[in-house]
Design an enzyme around this catalytic site. Structure first.
Site, short mmCIF file in Angstrom:
data_model
loop_
_atom_site.label_atom_id
_atom_site.label_comp_id
_atom_site.label_asym_id
_atom_site.label_seq_id
_atom_site.Cartn_x
_atom_site.Cartn_y
_atom_site.Cartn_z
N CYS A 332 3.69 2.26 -4.28
CA CYS A 332 2.52 2.71 -3.53
C CYS A 332 2.65 2.39 -2.05
O CYS A 332 1.64 2.21 -1.36
CB CYS A 332 1.25 2.08 -4.10
N ASP A 333 3.86 2.29 -1.55
CA ASP A 333 4.11 1.98 -0.15
C ASP A 333 4.71 3.22 0.52
O ASP A 333 5.70 3.78 0.04
CB ASP A 333 5.08 0.80 -0.05
#
Length: 385
Positions: A332-333
């Site tokens: 989720c980066d």
């Protein structure tokens, strides 16, 4: 899981396609071909005009160390007490060169207790620490120097290396204290320009002249390129020949013994990383189950691997017009993105497999497991294609 262990009925698979057909892996798989590693080791042992040592940091897997030792590699470049002890267990008769030039006093003591005889240094403060703890008898200290030369993917000199003038002073001090005086340098990772070695070797001879010291050995570092880009296969033979001729021209009768310490150039091409397509978002961006926090950590620093295969879940090549795609990893980066765009088949689909060839260096050892991803199986194959 070790490199020769795996799920299912087999421990050695024919190729990545068979793994895909039989196991349909959901997590990344790093596959290892020992025959490729043995062949690369022989290429160095036969072609390089000196002692070949392996830079353990690039991939310290036990199967690699054992394969290289069995192939005839007699030295290893170690950078920590862990690596010192690893080689001590797996290749007890091999030389260990502790060439990380900055060490804590406890690390120096560990190396001395383990019997390490070869050290590097690039500053007065670190040399004094060695003088205080390393016995001079049969011990080599090699000042490491740097030059502003190009040709590598990134510059190791930004962190390590003395100026030629300082290296000459350090070399003189090493000789005066009764240690074996040698020199070392590193031209930078993935160095495809043979002239970089020539510049360093010529400067090494000048350092010896400034110091009034004959160097016993010259370690020409790593930097030997692996096959990252499809259209450009590394020309190791030309690099080996230039190192030999440049040393002869620069030193003449005072020619030192040569040492090299390939890491990436030794291990990378013996591996392929199998990743799976998690999604093709609205027919455009591709999301993989691995990325820059896993087995593809260094791609943003030195560029994409473009020796790629796209296979269907049945293990057959995905044919389609090459189309530039943005490729993301699973976390989720937003930084979890491969650099630029990668040409992939226009008809690539969710569930397909994208295989990165030449992925054996600085991959498994830098896997972070960030965001809960990064679980990786390790399997052996008879062929990477």
């Amino acid at each position: 899981m070790g490199l020769t262990e795996g799920r299912g009925p087999k421990t050695v698979w024919n190729n990545p396609a068979e793994i895909i057909r039989v196991l349909a892996p959901e997590d990344p798989v790093m596959v290892f071909d020992p025959a490729v590693l043995r062949a690369t080791a022989q290429r160095f042992l036969r072609g390089f005009p000196g002692l070949v040592t392996y830079a353990v940091k690039s991939n310290p897997d036990k199967a690699i160390i054992r394969t290289l030792a069995a192939a005839g590699v007699k030295g290893f470049d170690v950078a920590s007490p862990y690596e010192i002890d690893l080689i001590g267990r797996l290749a007890p008769h091999a030389a260990r060169h502790y060439h990380n030039p900055v060490r804590a006093r406890a690390e120096i003591a560990h190396g001395v207790a383990a019997g390490v005889k070869s050290w590097s240094v690039d500053s007065w403060s670190e040399l004094e620490k060695l003088f205080q703890r390393v016995p001079s008898e049969n011990c080599e200290i090699s000042p490491r120097f740097k030059l502003p030369v190009s040709g590598a993917a990134y510059d190791f000199g930004s962190k390590f290396g003395a100026s030629p003038e300082l290296a000459a002073e350090l070399l003189r001090a090493v000789a005066d204290r009764g240690y074996i005086p040698s020199l070392t340098f590193h031209p930078g990772t993935q160095c495809g320009d043979p002239q970089a070695w020539e510049s360093y070797i010529t400067t090494a001879a000048r350092i010896c002249d400034m110091a009034g010291v004959k160097a016993r050995r010259l370690n020409v570092g790593g930097g030997f390129p692996s096959h990252r880009v499809q259209a450009i296969a590394p020309d190791l033979t030309t690099i080996f020949e230039l190192i030999d001729s440049a040393t002869e021209a620069a030193f003449g009768a005072d020619r030192p013994e040569l040492v090299c310490e390939p890491g990436r150039g030794m291990c990378a091409d013996a591996f392929a990383l199998i990743t799976r397509v998690k999604a093709v978002r609205d027919g455009a961006a591709v999301f993989l189950n691995d990325g820059v926090y896993g087995g593809l950590t260094e791609l943003p620093q030195i560029g994409n691997l473009d020796r790629l295969q796209v296979l269907t879940p049945e293990g057959t090549p995905r044919a389609g017009v090459p189309t530039p795609r943005t490729v993301f990893g699973p976390t989720c980066d937003s930084l979890d993105r491969l650099p630029g765009e990668i040409d992939l088949p226009a008809n690539i689909q969710e569930g397909d497999y994208l295989i990165f060839q030449g992925a054996g260096a600085y991959s498994t050892v830098t896997n972070t497991r960030f965001n809960g991803f990064g679980q990786m199986a390790h399997l052996s194959v008879r062929s990477l294609s």
